[in-house]
Design a protein around this motif. Structure first.
Motif, PDB file in Angstrom:
ATOM      1  N   VAL A 160       0.839  -1.204   0.000  1.00  0.00           N
ATOM      2  CA  VAL A 160       0.000   0.000   0.000  1.00  0.00           C
ATOM      3  C   VAL A 160       0.869   1.247   0.000  1.00  0.00           C
ATOM      4  CG1 VAL A 160      -1.712   1.312   1.313  1.00  0.00           C
ATOM      5  CG2 VAL A 160      -1.931  -1.173   1.129  1.00  0.00           C
ATOM      6  N   LEU A 161       1.903   1.254   0.840  1.00  0.00           N
ATOM      7  CA  LEU A 161       2.773   2.429   0.927  1.00  0.00           C
ATOM      8  C   LEU A 161       3.504   2.679  -0.391  1.00  0.00           C
ATOM      9  CD1 LEU A 161       4.264   2.101   4.527  1.00  0.00           C
ATOM     10  CD2 LEU A 161       2.537   3.698   3.731  1.00  0.00           C
ATOM     11  N   ARG A 162       3.983   1.627  -1.009  1.00  0.00           N
ATOM     12  CA  ARG A 162       4.675   1.803  -2.291  1.00  0.00           C
ATOM     13  C   ARG A 162       3.733   2.425  -3.323  1.00  0.00           C
ATOM     14  NH1 ARG A 162       6.993  -3.626  -1.171  1.00  0.00           N
ATOM     15  NH2 ARG A 162       9.183  -3.296  -0.569  1.00  0.00           N
ATOM     16  N   GLU A 163       2.488   1.968  -3.317  1.00  0.00           N
ATOM     17  CA  GLU A 163       1.519   2.485  -4.281  1.00  0.00           C
ATOM     18  C   GLU A 163       1.202   3.948  -4.029  1.00  0.00           C
ATOM     19  OE1 GLU A 163      -2.676   0.984  -6.191  1.00  0.00           O
ATOM     20  OE2 GLU A 163      -2.435   0.825  -4.018  1.00  0.00           O
ATOM     21  N   VAL A 164       0.830   4.283  -2.804  1.00  0.00           N
ATOM     22  CA  VAL A 164       0.384   5.651  -2.528  1.00  0.00           C
ATOM     23  C   VAL A 164       1.551   6.633  -2.580  1.00  0.00           C
ATOM     24  CG1 VAL A 164       0.543   5.409  -0.005  1.00  0.00           C
ATOM     25  CG2 VAL A 164      -0.992   7.104  -0.991  1.00  0.00           C
TER      26      VAL A 164
END
Length: 379
Positions: free
Chosen positions: A357-361
């Motif tokens: 999730v962090l990589r995406e956002v």
């Protein structure tokens, strides 16, 4: 029997409670009675739990559990009080030592919020000596703590080690020196809820030489019994006696006590050691991975089972994690942590989900910055 001496740690107890006898429960009387008719309990079991023993009130301080916990923590049974998690220990210490509207407790923010909550509910002033945010993480200024405690007449100094949410493990020698300086003036309470994850020795063995040190321990974290609500106060036996007289008559439900005994058996503790090591390994891996993400401003080193993380757009990160079903702790309500989240260490699969999730956002944030229009004459 009431205690009237004001020697040592008892001098820190509220004067009006030094002779306080507390409530004498029915279960504390009767010895080895065969027919118990002194507590107004039902003579018949509940049909839903026949032969469970639940119709009887539990032991105020379950002897077998108390001894097992004392053995595990390296203190005498007389130096240990079992209660409903660390929260009850915090509340009891404040009630026993602090006079409402008069005395103060000292905290080192950012820290566990229940110290201040319990103090304020009791009408006790809260004095704050904030931790210092350094290149190596949050650090405690012990000299400032001591000086402020003396100036403000603080009755209790609460130290969290490892800190929540800082993750900082406090130096043992600094705690010892603080207790020596504040002897006769304040009780130094060290909350070791996360000490198993620090893989470091407890400061409980300082109690013998420093009667103004108390230690809080819990089975909620490393021992995975958060719902059982089993915590302990470790302190000089004279102070433990005072806390027992201030405690509710039956603080430890029998099922919780039985579960706790099984959970700290030698076999179960061996398993716990393995789980703790797995948590420490995951913490190290997640720490390294987070530090490599663009948009992560800072990841604080931690000796607990969580990481404190600052990001470039914490609101967006927090909402995206929630949307993915990942619930982390929003720390932005703390004055010094306006861009921070606290992320508990999960299983490898759970931690991988957080990273995805962090990589995406954060990747989206980086892309948005890279294509932002240049402001000029024709913008």
């Amino acid at each position: 029997m009431s205690v009237t001496t004001t020697d040592g740690v008892l001098a820190l107890v509220r004067p009006d409670l030094r002779d306080f006898a507390g409530y004498s429960s029915a279960r504390s009387e009767g010895g080895d009675g065969r027919i118990w008719l002194n507590a107004n309990e039902s003579a018949w079991d509940n049909d839903a739990s026949p032969d469970s023993g639940l119709r009887r009130y539990p032991e105020p301080q379950p002897a077998a559990l108390r001894q097992a916990l004392a053995d595990m923590y390296g203190v005498a049974a007389a130096q240990l009080l079992v209660g409903r998690g660390s929260d009850e220990g915090i509340d009891l210490l404040i009630r026993a030592l602090c006079r409402p509207g008069d005395d103060a407790v000292l905290v080192t923010s950012p820290t566990f919020g229940m110290y201040a909550v319990c103090a304020r509910l009791h009408g006790t002033r809260v004095v704050d000596v904030p931790l210092t945010d350094t290149d190596d993480g949050f650090e405690c200024d012990f000299d400032a703590v001591a000086t402020t405690a003396e100036k403000e007449d603080a009755r209790i100094v609460f130290l969290c080690s490892p800190g929540n949410p800082s993750g900082t493990l406090l130096p043992r020698d600094a705690i010892r020196r603080l207790a020596r300086r504040l002897h006769g003036r304040a009780l130094v309470v060290v909350d070791e809820a996360y000490v198993e994850y620090a893989q470091a020795p407890s400061v409980a063995n300082l109690i013998e030489a420093h009667d103004n040190i108390a230690v809080l321990r819990t089975l909620s974290k490393a021992h995975a019994l958060a719902a059982a609500r089993i915590g302990s106060v470790l302190a000089h036996e004279a102070l433990i006696g005072v806390l027992r007289r201030c405690q509710a008559p039956y603080p430890v439900p029998a099922p919780s006590a039985q579960t706790a005994l099984a959970a700290i058996s030698r076999t179960a503790r061996n398993s716990t050691v393995g789980h703790v090591q797995a948590g420490v390994d995951e913490r190290k891996s997640l720490y390294a991975a987070l530090r490599g993400l663009a948009g992560v401003r800072r990841v604080y080193p931690s000796r607990a089972n969580f990481l404190l993380v600052r990001t470039a757009d914490t609101e967006r990160v927090y909402r995206r994690l929630l949307a993915a079903g990942v619930v982390v702790r929003d720390m932005r309500g703390h004055a010094a942590l306006g861009d921070a989240l606290r992320i508990s260490i999960g299983t490898p699969e759970q931690n991988a989900c957080v990273l995805a999730v962090l990589r995406e956002v954060l990747g989206e944030l980086a892309d948005a910055r890279s294509v932002a229009p240049v402001q000029g004459d024709n913008a």
